[in-house]
Scaffold this active site. Sequence first.
Site, short mmCIF file in Angstrom:
data_model
loop_
_atom_site.label_atom_id
_atom_site.label_comp_id
_atom_site.label_asym_id
_atom_site.label_seq_id
_atom_site.Cartn_x
_atom_site.Cartn_y
_atom_site.Cartn_z
N GLY A 80 47.23 18.49 -11.99
CA GLY A 80 45.79 18.06 -11.69
C GLY A 80 44.68 19.10 -12.51
N GLU B 41 43.20 26.24 -10.84
CA GLU B 41 43.75 25.16 -9.84
C GLU B 41 42.53 24.08 -9.78
OE1 GLU B 41 45.49 23.63 -8.38
OE2 GLU B 41 46.61 24.75 -6.79
N ASP B 42 43.23 22.87 -9.49
CA ASP B 42 42.45 21.76 -9.40
C ASP B 42 41.45 21.89 -8.06
OD1 ASP B 42 44.46 21.23 -7.66
OD2 ASP B 42 44.77 19.24 -8.62
N ASP C 132 42.84 23.76 -0.97
CA ASP C 132 42.74 23.10 0.31
C ASP C 132 42.96 24.12 1.77
OD1 ASP C 132 43.30 21.16 2.60
OD2 ASP C 132 44.39 19.79 1.11
N LYS D 262 37.83 22.65 -0.66
CA LYS D 262 37.90 22.28 0.65
C LYS D 262 37.66 23.23 1.70
CE LYS D 262 40.10 17.82 -0.07
NZ LYS D 262 41.27 16.90 -0.01
N PHE E 128 39.95 12.92 1.02
CA PHE E 128 40.84 12.87 -0.11
C PHE E 128 40.16 12.52 -1.40
CE2 PHE E 128 44.63 12.22 -3.20
CZ PHE E 128 45.34 13.05 -2.64
N ASP F 52 44.84 12.88 -8.33
CA ASP F 52 45.46 11.55 -8.45
C ASP F 52 45.76 11.05 -6.97
OD1 ASP F 52 47.46 13.84 -7.96
OD2 ASP F 52 48.91 12.14 -7.90
N ARG G 127 44.18 10.06 -12.31
CA ARG G 127 43.31 11.30 -13.12
C ARG G 127 42.39 11.08 -14.39
NH1 ARG G 127 47.19 15.03 -10.98
NH2 ARG G 127 49.46 14.12 -10.64
#
Length: 189
Positions: free
Chosen positions: A44, A95-96, A99, A127, A148, A155, A161
Amino acid sequence: MTDYPFATEVITEVDLKSRVVELGQAISNDYLDRSPLFVVVLTGSVLFAADLVRNVAADSEVDFLGLNRYGEGGRIGIAMDLAAPVFDRNVIIVEDIGDTGLTLKVLRRMMTDRGAASVSTAARFDKTRRRVTDVPIEYRGFEVGDEFLVGYGLDWQGVYRNLRSIWAVMDIEAFVRDPKVLSKQLHSG
Ligand code: XMP
Ligand code: MG
């Protein structure tokens, strides 16, 4: 912003572009004489990394790390290791999305254990409210909610993506029934 029944655009392409310039400037200032090694977490983060490194003025290197996640507990393993040694390097984990923070915690420890001179993290999205472990994110793109997200590297079962902006999934059940539901919506005009 456009509303669709299944997902809503929450961050536009323009906002993504301007924020990555700011992140790049911050990293340039902090790493001007420290040649960072960008450790890009597949898959990602690839789009973010490509935009980020072009906005960093410092000399840098880029390498890739593939992870496996096992089960609900999310035990993390290495699917594809870095080619470059980390010893004595100034590592920036790319990092994408942060979380729970568990992935970043494991990655930071991994880099420290391999003898990195320093470790910091750049995450496109965060997040924040879902964090279960305390882990720093030095370069944070956007704080986001619990929804989400898909697009710009993120994705749903491998799809989306390539979307240029970020979409929040509003109707999870529709995506479970048909992963291409947003695709159909976007192309129906
Ligand atoms: P933790 O919980 O360890 O996990 O911080 C981070 C990873 O979870 C994935 N993730 C997402 N992927 N849309 C995605 O496509 C999302 O909204 C999302 N939230 C978490 C992601 O792989 C990240 O690296
Ligand atoms: Mg994913």
